[in-house]
Design an enzyme around this catalytic site. Structure first.
Site, mmCIF file in Angstrom:
data_model
loop_
_atom_site.group_PDB
_atom_site.id
_atom_site.type_symbol
_atom_site.label_atom_id
_atom_site.label_comp_id
_atom_site.label_asym_id
_atom_site.label_seq_id
_atom_site.Cartn_x
_atom_site.Cartn_y
_atom_site.Cartn_z
ATOM 1 N N THR A 18 16.204 56.301 45.086
ATOM 2 C CA THR A 18 16.355 57.300 44.019
ATOM 3 C C THR A 18 16.177 56.593 42.671
ATOM 4 O OG1 THR A 18 18.764 57.110 43.685
ATOM 5 C CG2 THR A 18 18.012 58.578 45.459
ATOM 6 N N GLY A 19 15.585 57.317 41.715
ATOM 7 C CA GLY A 19 15.323 56.704 40.405
ATOM 8 C C GLY A 19 14.318 55.573 40.529
ATOM 9 N N ASN A 21 11.281 55.346 39.454
ATOM 10 C CA ASN A 21 10.230 55.241 38.432
ATOM 11 C C ASN A 21 10.544 54.257 37.321
ATOM 12 O OD1 ASN A 21 12.133 57.506 37.852
ATOM 13 N ND2 ASN A 21 11.160 57.366 35.861
ATOM 14 N N TYR A 173 31.434 56.609 32.118
ATOM 15 C CA TYR A 173 30.496 55.779 32.900
ATOM 16 C C TYR A 173 31.285 54.943 33.915
ATOM 17 C CZ TYR A 173 26.770 52.478 34.129
ATOM 18 O OH TYR A 173 25.848 51.725 34.825
HETATM 19 N N1 NAP Z 1 20.535 47.761 33.959
HETATM 20 C C1 NAP Z 1 21.714 47.231 34.203
HETATM 21 O O1 NAP Z 1 22.044 46.164 33.648
HETATM 22 C C2 NAP Z 1 22.683 47.897 35.135
HETATM 23 C C3 NAP Z 1 23.973 47.354 35.209
HETATM 24 C C4 NAP Z 1 24.879 47.939 36.092
HETATM 25 C C5 NAP Z 1 24.495 49.004 36.882
HETATM 26 N N2 NAP Z 1 23.228 49.514 36.769
HETATM 27 C C6 NAP Z 1 22.886 50.656 37.642
HETATM 28 O O2 NAP Z 1 21.615 50.450 38.197
HETATM 29 C C7 NAP Z 1 21.004 51.721 38.474
HETATM 30 C C8 NAP Z 1 19.587 51.732 37.926
HETATM 31 O O3 NAP Z 1 19.654 51.635 36.516
HETATM 32 P P1 NAP Z 1 18.517 50.970 35.613
HETATM 33 O O4 NAP Z 1 19.156 49.880 34.852
HETATM 34 O O5 NAP Z 1 17.312 50.723 36.405
HETATM 35 O O6 NAP Z 1 18.297 52.165 34.570
HETATM 36 P P2 NAP Z 1 16.979 52.955 34.097
HETATM 37 O O7 NAP Z 1 15.885 51.988 33.811
HETATM 38 O O8 NAP Z 1 17.467 53.839 33.009
HETATM 39 O O9 NAP Z 1 16.584 53.805 35.383
HETATM 40 C C9 NAP Z 1 17.428 54.836 35.825
HETATM 41 C C10 NAP Z 1 16.700 55.682 36.834
HETATM 42 O O10 NAP Z 1 17.579 56.763 37.196
HETATM 43 C C11 NAP Z 1 16.862 57.973 37.050
HETATM 44 N N3 NAP Z 1 17.695 59.138 36.751
HETATM 45 C C12 NAP Z 1 18.463 59.370 35.669
HETATM 46 N N4 NAP Z 1 18.991 60.609 35.716
HETATM 47 C C13 NAP Z 1 18.544 61.175 36.865
HETATM 48 C C14 NAP Z 1 18.711 62.425 37.479
HETATM 49 N N5 NAP Z 1 19.411 63.411 36.909
HETATM 50 N N6 NAP Z 1 18.112 62.659 38.675
HETATM 51 C C15 NAP Z 1 17.368 61.695 39.260
HETATM 52 N N7 NAP Z 1 17.139 60.500 38.711
HETATM 53 C C16 NAP Z 1 17.721 60.234 37.532
HETATM 54 C C17 NAP Z 1 15.915 57.696 35.890
HETATM 55 O O11 NAP Z 1 14.892 58.682 35.840
HETATM 56 P P3 NAP Z 1 14.215 59.103 34.422
HETATM 57 O O12 NAP Z 1 13.263 57.993 34.089
HETATM 58 O O13 NAP Z 1 13.584 60.394 34.748
HETATM 59 O O14 NAP Z 1 15.332 59.214 33.434
HETATM 60 C C18 NAP Z 1 15.427 56.315 36.270
HETATM 61 O O15 NAP Z 1 14.461 56.385 37.271
HETATM 62 C C19 NAP Z 1 21.934 52.775 37.863
HETATM 63 O O16 NAP Z 1 22.727 53.338 38.872
HETATM 64 C C20 NAP Z 1 22.794 51.975 36.906
HETATM 65 O O17 NAP Z 1 24.058 52.565 36.699
HETATM 66 C C21 NAP Z 1 22.329 48.982 35.917
#
Ligand code: NAP
Length: 300
Positions: A18-19, A21, A173
């Site tokens: 999921t997510g 992209n 969050y």
């Molecule tokens: N980056 C970090 O340092 C970090 C740290 C701790 C945890 N995380 C966790 O890692 C995971 C991935 O995050 P990321 O850092 O890769 O963030 P990201 O680059 O913002 O990617 C988030 C993804 O989630 C999708 N998404 C958001 N809202 C959605 C919805 N309503 N339905 C379906 N998809 C949705 C986004 O789609 P759109 O592009 O359409 O918005 C995107 O594909 C998350 O669960 C986040 O909490 C990340």
């Protein structure tokens, strides 16, 4: 040090991300495609999913790719995605609950949940439950739920899940990411209670350069980066999810994340869960609540 070079051949496996992209989800999907899996790119729109598929196809991979539309902020969309998937697939080896949103302006899901609680937890809870019968019937299957170190300050406030009180974005969050840990751990306990053979594993990616911080103001972002001492690239943040998804070493009901600097950096290892994450009473209460509000019950 566990890296993507340790990933065994994934040919013949069907894996939903999921997510897929952006950020960590994209890197997770790409790596599993390279390793031979059939990866389903679950994204909010068909355009985003198609773009991602074309992007990944530019890389050399042994796998195959499919797309699906999934908006976790709408239970109708979650049900539609699951229904389509179940009608067209006979196996689901790994479900990776990766999508997430962090500190958006106050907003709600279609069903009225505070957005982070609704997308990060409720949507994934329903998705997992709806797909569970197929996961259960697939040998050696796994469910990986991506949490965050933000779980550390999380607390479930059962009286504020629809933003009935004031809105504190970071607090909500943390709540949603603690809920993801509860989802993962309580699911493993329930799987074991009915003697199913599925692993439910939590992962946390550390601190990475992705779009997740898009709602943070520059000052707060820079301060956070300085405090952490820099961010990792998303390929490295994807390693804990990949480790949880494929490594024969992982155990259900555990959390895996980067092992250095308080869990913010490094390569995947088993993490120590803080006592509040192991609170079975709250986890049960949240689970029962989620079953009622989503109408999805599992394992069964
Ligand atoms: N980056 C970090 O340092 C970090 C740290 C701790 C945890 N995380 C966790 O890692 C995971 C991935 O995050 P990321 O850092 O890769 O963030 P990201 O680059 O913002 O990617 C988030 C993804 O989630 C999708 N998404 C958001 N809202 C959605 C919805 N309503 N339905 C379906 N998809 C949705 C986004 O789609 P759109 O592009 O359409 O918005 C995107 O594909 C998350 O669960 C986040 O909490 C990340």
């Amino acid at each position: 040090m566990w890296t993507k070079n340790n990933i065994p051949d994934q040919s013949g496996k069907t894996i939903i991300v999921t997510g897929a992209n952006a950020g960590i989800g994209y890197e997770t999907a790409l790596t599993l495609y390279e390793a031979g899996a059939n990866v389903i790119l679950a994204c909010r729109t068909q355009d985003k999913a198609d773009e991602t598929l074309n992007q990944i196809k530019k890389h050399t991979g042994k796998g195959s790719l499919e797309t699906g539309i999934l908006d976790l902020s709408s239970l109708v969309s979650v049900k539609q995605f699951a229904e389509n998937f179940l009608q067209t697939h006979q196996q689901l080896d790994v479900l990776i609950n990766n999508a997430g949103v962090m500190i958006p302006p106050a907003s709600k899901t279609t069903e009225g949940w505070e957005l982070q609680f609704g997308v990060n937890f409720i949507g994934h809870f329903a998705l997992t439950g709806l797909l569970y019968p197929l996961i259960k019937s697939t040998p050696d299957s796994r469910i990986v739920t991506v949490s965050s170190m933000a779980y550390v300050y999380g607390k479930i406030d059962f009286d504020n899940l629809k933003s009935e009180k004031d809105y504190d974005p970071m607090r909500e969050y943390g709540q949603s990411k603690l809920a993801d840990i509860y989802l993962s751990l309580e699911l493993q306990r329930r799987i074991e209670a009915v003697e199913d053979v599925v692993l439910s594993i939590a992962a946390q990616p550390g601190a990475n350069k992705t779009e997740l911080a898009r709602h943070m103001n520059e000052e707060a972002y820079n301060a956070a980066v300085e405090r952490i001492g820099g961010l990792m690239d998303p390929w490295q943040g994807a390693l804990p999810s990949l480790y949880a998804a494929v490594s024969p070493e992982v155990k259900g009901g555990e959390l895996y994340g980067p092992h250095e600097e308080g869990g913010y950096k490094g390569y995947p290892a088993q993490a120590i869960l803080l006592p509040h994450a192991l609170d079975e009473e709250v986890a049960k209460k949240l689970w029962n609540f989620a079953e009622v509000v989503t109408g999805v019950s599992f394992p069964a």
